[in-house]
Motif scaffolding. Structure first.
Motif, PDB file in Angstrom:
ATOM      1  N   LEU A 283     -14.839 -57.685 -45.689  1.00 15.45           N
ATOM      2  CA  LEU A 283     -16.241 -58.092 -45.781  1.00 15.45           C
ATOM      3  C   LEU A 283     -16.577 -59.290 -44.907  1.00 15.45           C
ATOM      4  CD1 LEU A 283     -16.765 -57.687 -49.636  1.00 15.45           C
ATOM      5  CD2 LEU A 283     -17.109 -56.014 -47.820  1.00 15.45           C
ATOM      6  N   GLY A 284     -15.599 -59.764 -44.127  1.00 17.11           N
ATOM      7  CA  GLY A 284     -15.885 -60.848 -43.193  1.00 17.11           C
ATOM      8  C   GLY A 284     -16.310 -62.139 -43.862  1.00 17.11           C
ATOM      9  N   LEU A 285     -15.570 -62.577 -44.870  1.00 14.58           N
ATOM     10  CA  LEU A 285     -15.959 -63.776 -45.622  1.00 14.58           C
ATOM     11  C   LEU A 285     -15.316 -65.057 -45.102  1.00 14.58           C
ATOM     12  CD1 LEU A 285     -15.882 -62.428 -49.292  1.00 14.58           C
ATOM     13  CD2 LEU A 285     -17.767 -62.475 -47.668  1.00 14.58           C
ATOM     14  N   SER A 286     -14.677 -64.992 -43.941  1.00 15.82           N
ATOM     15  CA  SER A 286     -13.979 -66.172 -43.437  1.00 15.82           C
ATOM     16  C   SER A 286     -14.909 -67.368 -43.299  1.00 15.82           C
ATOM     17  CB  SER A 286     -13.337 -65.869 -42.072  1.00 15.82           C
ATOM     18  OG  SER A 286     -12.349 -64.865 -42.198  1.00 15.82           O
ATOM     19  N   ALA A 287     -16.138 -67.124 -42.840  1.00 16.86           N
ATOM     20  CA  ALA A 287     -17.064 -68.239 -42.615  1.00 16.86           C
ATOM     21  C   ALA A 287     -17.353 -69.003 -43.903  1.00 16.86           C
ATOM     22  CB  ALA A 287     -18.372 -67.722 -42.011  1.00 16.86           C
ATOM     23  N   LEU A 288     -17.348 -68.303 -45.033  1.00 14.65           N
ATOM     24  CA  LEU A 288     -17.641 -68.966 -46.295  1.00 14.65           C
ATOM     25  C   LEU A 288     -16.529 -69.927 -46.707  1.00 14.65           C
ATOM     26  CD1 LEU A 288     -19.213 -66.042 -48.349  1.00 14.65           C
ATOM     27  CD2 LEU A 288     -20.384 -67.928 -47.233  1.00 14.65           C
ATOM     28  N   LEU A 289     -15.324 -69.735 -46.146  1.00 12.42           N
ATOM     29  CA  LEU A 289     -14.229 -70.649 -46.473  1.00 12.42           C
ATOM     30  C   LEU A 289     -14.422 -72.015 -45.834  1.00 12.42           C
ATOM     31  CD1 LEU A 289     -11.166 -68.250 -46.107  1.00 12.42           C
ATOM     32  CD2 LEU A 289     -12.285 -69.007 -48.211  1.00 12.42           C
ATOM     33  N   LEU A 290     -15.413 -72.159 -44.982  1.00  6.75           N
ATOM     34  CA  LEU A 290     -15.708 -73.448 -44.383  1.00  6.75           C
ATOM     35  C   LEU A 290     -16.484 -74.345 -45.337  1.00  6.75           C
ATOM     36  CD1 LEU A 290     -16.704 -72.269 -40.775  1.00  6.75           C
ATOM     37  CD2 LEU A 290     -14.475 -73.013 -41.611  1.00  6.75           C
ATOM     38  N   GLU A 291     -16.850 -73.824 -46.497  1.00  5.53           N
ATOM     39  CA  GLU A 291     -17.576 -74.612 -47.476  1.00  5.53           C
ATOM     40  C   GLU A 291     -16.606 -75.144 -48.531  1.00  5.53           C
ATOM     41  OE1 GLU A 291     -20.954 -72.546 -49.012  1.00  5.53           O
ATOM     42  OE2 GLU A 291     -21.363 -71.540 -47.106  1.00  5.53           O
ATOM     43  N   PRO A 292     -16.592 -76.463 -48.771  1.00  3.91           N
ATOM     44  CA  PRO A 292     -15.623 -77.056 -49.698  1.00  3.91           C
ATOM     45  C   PRO A 292     -15.639 -76.437 -51.079  1.00  3.91           C
ATOM     46  CG  PRO A 292     -16.787 -78.769 -48.465  1.00  3.91           C
ATOM     47  CD  PRO A 292     -17.472 -77.470 -48.157  1.00  3.91           C
ATOM     48  N   GLU A 293     -16.834 -76.172 -51.619  1.00  8.05           N
ATOM     49  CA  GLU A 293     -16.905 -75.620 -52.973  1.00  8.05           C
ATOM     50  C   GLU A 293     -16.300 -74.228 -53.048  1.00  8.05           C
ATOM     51  OE1 GLU A 293     -20.946 -75.072 -50.928  1.00  8.05           O
ATOM     52  OE2 GLU A 293     -19.402 -76.619 -51.162  1.00  8.05           O
ATOM     53  N   MET A 294     -16.326 -73.498 -51.920  1.00  6.65           N
ATOM     54  CA  MET A 294     -15.726 -72.171 -51.900  1.00  6.65           C
ATOM     55  C   MET A 294     -14.206 -72.289 -51.915  1.00  6.65           C
ATOM     56  SD  MET A 294     -16.687 -69.064 -51.975  1.00  6.65           S
ATOM     57  CE  MET A 294     -18.388 -69.390 -51.507  1.00  6.65           C
ATOM     58  N   LEU A 295     -13.679 -73.233 -51.158  1.00  3.78           N
ATOM     59  CA  LEU A 295     -12.226 -73.427 -51.128  1.00  3.78           C
ATOM     60  C   LEU A 295     -11.680 -73.815 -52.491  1.00  3.78           C
ATOM     61  CD1 LEU A 295     -11.434 -75.253 -47.769  1.00  3.78           C
ATOM     62  CD2 LEU A 295     -10.798 -72.959 -48.480  1.00  3.78           C
ATOM     63  N   GLU A 296     -12.450 -74.574 -53.239  1.00  2.00           N
ATOM     64  CA  GLU A 296     -11.998 -74.994 -54.560  1.00  2.00           C
ATOM     65  C   GLU A 296     -11.926 -73.825 -55.532  1.00  2.00           C
ATOM     66  OE1 GLU A 296     -14.765 -78.002 -55.597  1.00  2.00           O
ATOM     67  OE2 GLU A 296     -13.952 -79.502 -54.205  1.00  2.00           O
ATOM     68  N   ALA A 297     -12.613 -72.730 -55.222  1.00  2.00           N
ATOM     69  CA  ALA A 297     -12.668 -71.590 -56.143  1.00  2.00           C
ATOM     70  C   ALA A 297     -11.604 -70.546 -55.867  1.00  2.00           C
ATOM     71  CB  ALA A 297     -14.051 -70.928 -56.080  1.00  2.00           C
ATOM     72  N   VAL A 298     -10.974 -70.591 -54.691  1.00  2.00           N
ATOM     73  CA  VAL A 298     -10.048 -69.523 -54.330  1.00  2.00           C
ATOM     74  C   VAL A 298      -8.659 -69.787 -54.887  1.00  2.00           C
ATOM     75  CG1 VAL A 298     -11.284 -68.915 -52.230  1.00  2.00           C
ATOM     76  CG2 VAL A 298      -9.462 -70.609 -52.139  1.00  2.00           C
ATOM     77  N   GLU A 299      -7.879 -68.718 -54.963  1.00  4.67           N
ATOM     78  CA  GLU A 299      -6.472 -68.800 -55.363  1.00  4.67           C
ATOM     79  C   GLU A 299      -5.645 -69.029 -54.098  1.00  4.67           C
ATOM     80  OE1 GLU A 299      -3.553 -68.521 -58.474  1.00  4.67           O
ATOM     81  OE2 GLU A 299      -5.716 -68.200 -58.658  1.00  4.67           O
ATOM     82  N   ALA A 300      -4.979 -70.172 -54.021  1.00  4.96           N
ATOM     83  CA  ALA A 300      -4.267 -70.543 -52.796  1.00  4.96           C
ATOM     84  C   ALA A 300      -2.968 -69.765 -52.648  1.00  4.96           C
ATOM     85  CB  ALA A 300      -3.979 -72.047 -52.800  1.00  4.96           C
ATOM     86  N   ASP A 301      -2.712 -69.229 -51.447  1.00  6.77           N
ATOM     87  CA  ASP A 301      -1.444 -68.587 -51.136  1.00  6.77           C
ATOM     88  C   ASP A 301      -1.204 -68.684 -49.636  1.00  6.77           C
ATOM     89  OD1 ASP A 301      -3.264 -66.761 -50.147  1.00  6.77           O
ATOM     90  OD2 ASP A 301      -2.276 -65.000 -50.976  1.00  6.77           O
ATOM     91  N   VAL A 302      -0.071 -68.157 -49.179  1.00  7.72           N
ATOM     92  CA  VAL A 302       0.305 -68.278 -47.770  1.00  7.72           C
ATOM     93  C   VAL A 302      -0.730 -67.637 -46.863  1.00  7.72           C
ATOM     94  CG1 VAL A 302       2.003 -67.523 -46.054  1.00  7.72           C
ATOM     95  CG2 VAL A 302       2.776 -68.467 -48.233  1.00  7.72           C
ATOM     96  N   HIS A 303      -1.280 -66.496 -47.261  1.00  4.37           N
ATOM     97  CA  HIS A 303      -2.249 -65.795 -46.417  1.00  4.37           C
ATOM     98  C   HIS A 303      -3.546 -66.587 -46.289  1.00  4.37           C
ATOM     99  CE1 HIS A 303       0.265 -62.232 -46.185  1.00  4.37           C
ATOM    100  NE2 HIS A 303       0.532 -62.433 -47.463  1.00  4.37           N
ATOM    101  N   LEU A 304      -3.953 -67.251 -47.369  1.00  7.86           N
ATOM    102  CA  LEU A 304      -5.146 -68.092 -47.293  1.00  7.86           C
ATOM    103  C   LEU A 304      -4.895 -69.263 -46.344  1.00  7.86           C
ATOM    104  CD1 LEU A 304      -7.994 -68.814 -48.276  1.00  7.86           C
ATOM    105  CD2 LEU A 304      -6.930 -70.133 -50.113  1.00  7.86           C
ATOM    106  N   VAL A 305      -3.704 -69.839 -46.402  1.00  9.79           N
ATOM    107  CA  VAL A 305      -3.362 -70.933 -45.487  1.00  9.79           C
ATOM    108  C   VAL A 305      -3.478 -70.461 -44.042  1.00  9.79           C
ATOM    109  CG1 VAL A 305      -1.490 -72.409 -44.653  1.00  9.79           C
ATOM    110  CG2 VAL A 305      -1.896 -72.175 -47.107  1.00  9.79           C
ATOM    111  N   GLY A 306      -2.975 -69.255 -43.752  1.00  5.50           N
ATOM    112  CA  GLY A 306      -3.083 -68.714 -42.402  1.00  5.50           C
ATOM    113  C   GLY A 306      -4.528 -68.584 -41.954  1.00  5.50           C
ATOM    114  N   THR A 307      -5.390 -68.124 -42.854  1.00  7.95           N
ATOM    115  CA  THR A 307      -6.815 -68.003 -42.524  1.00  7.95           C
ATOM    116  C   THR A 307      -7.430 -69.364 -42.244  1.00  7.95           C
ATOM    117  OG1 THR A 307      -7.000 -66.006 -43.894  1.00  7.95           O
ATOM    118  CG2 THR A 307      -9.040 -67.152 -43.324  1.00  7.95           C
ATOM    119  N   LEU A 308      -7.096 -70.351 -43.077  1.00  6.27           N
ATOM    120  CA  LEU A 308      -7.642 -71.703 -42.886  1.00  6.27           C
ATOM    121  C   LEU A 308      -7.178 -72.297 -41.555  1.00  6.27           C
ATOM    122  CD1 LEU A 308      -7.286 -73.229 -46.466  1.00  6.27           C
ATOM    123  CD2 LEU A 308      -9.350 -72.381 -45.352  1.00  6.27           C
TER     124      LEU A 308
END
Length: 433
Positions: A143-168
């Motif tokens: 769904l192309g949600l990478s841009a939303l990860l640029l928002e701090p409140e969105m990052l606080e809501a996600v489950e952190a894992d290695v793949h998320l780190v790669g995206t960041l």
């Protein structure tokens, strides 16, 4: 993940039609095995034996798996928590949710940050962590949600894992300053979890390997290597006594605090290697903390960057990488080769899918030259839990012909691979090319 226990024989005879253009839903613990606290209208089913599952319960499970299209054939209506769970799945895997932008969708998360934040909260409520991570990854990819990860409140809501780190890390250059601190906190949490999991075993395995690699001819009794000692003294076998009289003892020395081995981690930072970059950074920091090993970390795409001076903090290492771009393995190996001062005591670990954009023949000649000088050369197609990725099979076969088999390595196996390389033993290759 455990599979959903369903009985095809109990399903309606009408053949369910899969929803077009939709990826399969996760079929593991999607709330069907007792992970979600039961409510009054949602009976727990995780502990129910297959023979005791009612026909209605089978229909409920089929309905959750098939997604509720008109042709799903169950006729079962969901309510309560089941309906909420199904809604969270439909937002991601519903018909058309995987279509390219611009096409009509019957479901999806849209581009609204609040709706995505609510969805992230929902899936963490209904599904276990392992499934949440898969769904987050699918949401970013589909769904192309990478841009939303640029928002701090969105990052606080996600489950952190290695793949998320790669995206960041891939978004690092476009990340606003207001988000960077939150992103670093997310990355640090993942890194610290990996260190807790991997550091102790890595240090123990390599410390033992360093002890054993220091051979001495006058060892203490507890340090005698009996296999090597017997092999070296077979000519002194006395048949009448049926024994070997050793004239020379071979044993293990005790590793001192001085540097015994040098390790060079040469890591491909192209986009497909994101998880490997994360794990390599963690291992680099662990190795750098061992006084008996001099560790160098080099990352590359078409350029080469030496991050050795940042190894005391793997988070700094990760934010010093730039995922994406081309690949020039030959240039990276040339740089590593120029930094080797003790070939017989050096292990070079190339972590790459081997898609070379540089000079192929020069790359292979460089590997052959390093091995001829005494360097232990290890080629890893990946350093992650994901299995063997797509890779250049021709280059992998060429490395194998040089005595450097290329294989994918999990983080749990990596200490054993390094211990074998330090001791100059055959590598524990799970899938030799």
């Amino acid at each position: 993940m455990t599979s959903v226990p369903v009985d095809p024989a109990a399903a309606p005879r009408a053949t369910p039609a899969p929803r077009p253009a939709a990826a399969p839903r996760p079929t593991g613990d999607v709330g069907l095995t007792g992970d979600v606290p039961p409510t009054a209208d949602v009976p727990p089913v995780g502990s129910v034996r297959r023979a005791d599952v009612s026909a209605d319960e089978r229909l409920r499970r089929w309905r959750l798996v098939l997604g509720g299209d008109e042709a799903d054939g169950t006729g079962h209506v969901l309510a309560g928590q089941d309906a909420a769970m199904d809604g969270a799945l439909t937002a991601l895997y519903g018909k058309g949710s995987g279509e390219r932008p611009g096409r009509d969708r019957s479901a999806g998360l849209g581009a609204s940050a609040p709706s995505v934040a609510r969805w992230l909260g929902d899936i963490r409520t209904y599904f276990p962590s392992s499934v949440v991570q898969i769904m987050q990854r699918d949401a970013i990819d589909r769904l192309g949600l990478s841009a939303l990860l640029l928002e701090p409140e969105m990052l606080e809501a996600v489950e952190a894992d290695v793949h998320l780190v790669g995206t960041l890390l891939s978004l690092n250059k476009v990340m606003p300053e207001t988000t960077k601190e939150t992103a670093r906190a997310v990355v640090r949490k993942v890194v610290e979890d990996l260190e807790k999991r991997l550091a102790t075993r890595t240090r123990a395995s390599l410390s033992g390997a360093l002890d054993r690699s220091a051979r001495v001819n006058r060892p203490r009794h507890h340090d005698i290597d009996w296999n090597r000692t017997i092999a070296a003294n077979l000519k002194h076998y006395l048949p009448e006594h049926r024994t070997v009289v050793p004239e020379r003892l071979i044993g293990h020395g005790r590793a001192s605090q001085s540097v015994k081995k040098e390790v060079v981690l040469c890591v491909d930072q192209s986009g497909s290697m994101a998880a490997s970059v994360v794990h390599a950074s963690v291992f680099g920091a662990v190795l750098a903390s061992m006084r008996s090993i001099a560790t160098r970390l080099v990352v590359f795409d078409t350029a080469v960057v030496d991050l050795t001076d940042q190894l005391d903090d793997p988070v700094d290492v990760l934010f010093g990488t730039q995922l994406g771009g081309g690949t020039d393995i030959n240039r990276a190996l040339a740089y590593c080769q120029s930094r080797i001062t003790r070939p017989a005591d050096t292990v070079v670990v190339l972590i790459s899918d081997l898609y070379e954009g540089g000079i192929r023949d020069e790359m292979l000649k460089r590997v052959a030259a390093m091995k001829a000088s005494g360097v232990q050369f290890v080629a890893l197609l990946a350093l992650s839990d994901e299995g063997t990725p797509a890779y250049d099979r021709e280059h992998a076969a060429a490395l194998a012909a040089l005595g450097a088999p290329a294989f994918a390595c999990t983080p749990d196996l990596f200490p054993d691979v390094m211990a074998a390389a330090i001791e100059k033993r055959p590598l524990p290759v799970p899938d030799a090319v």
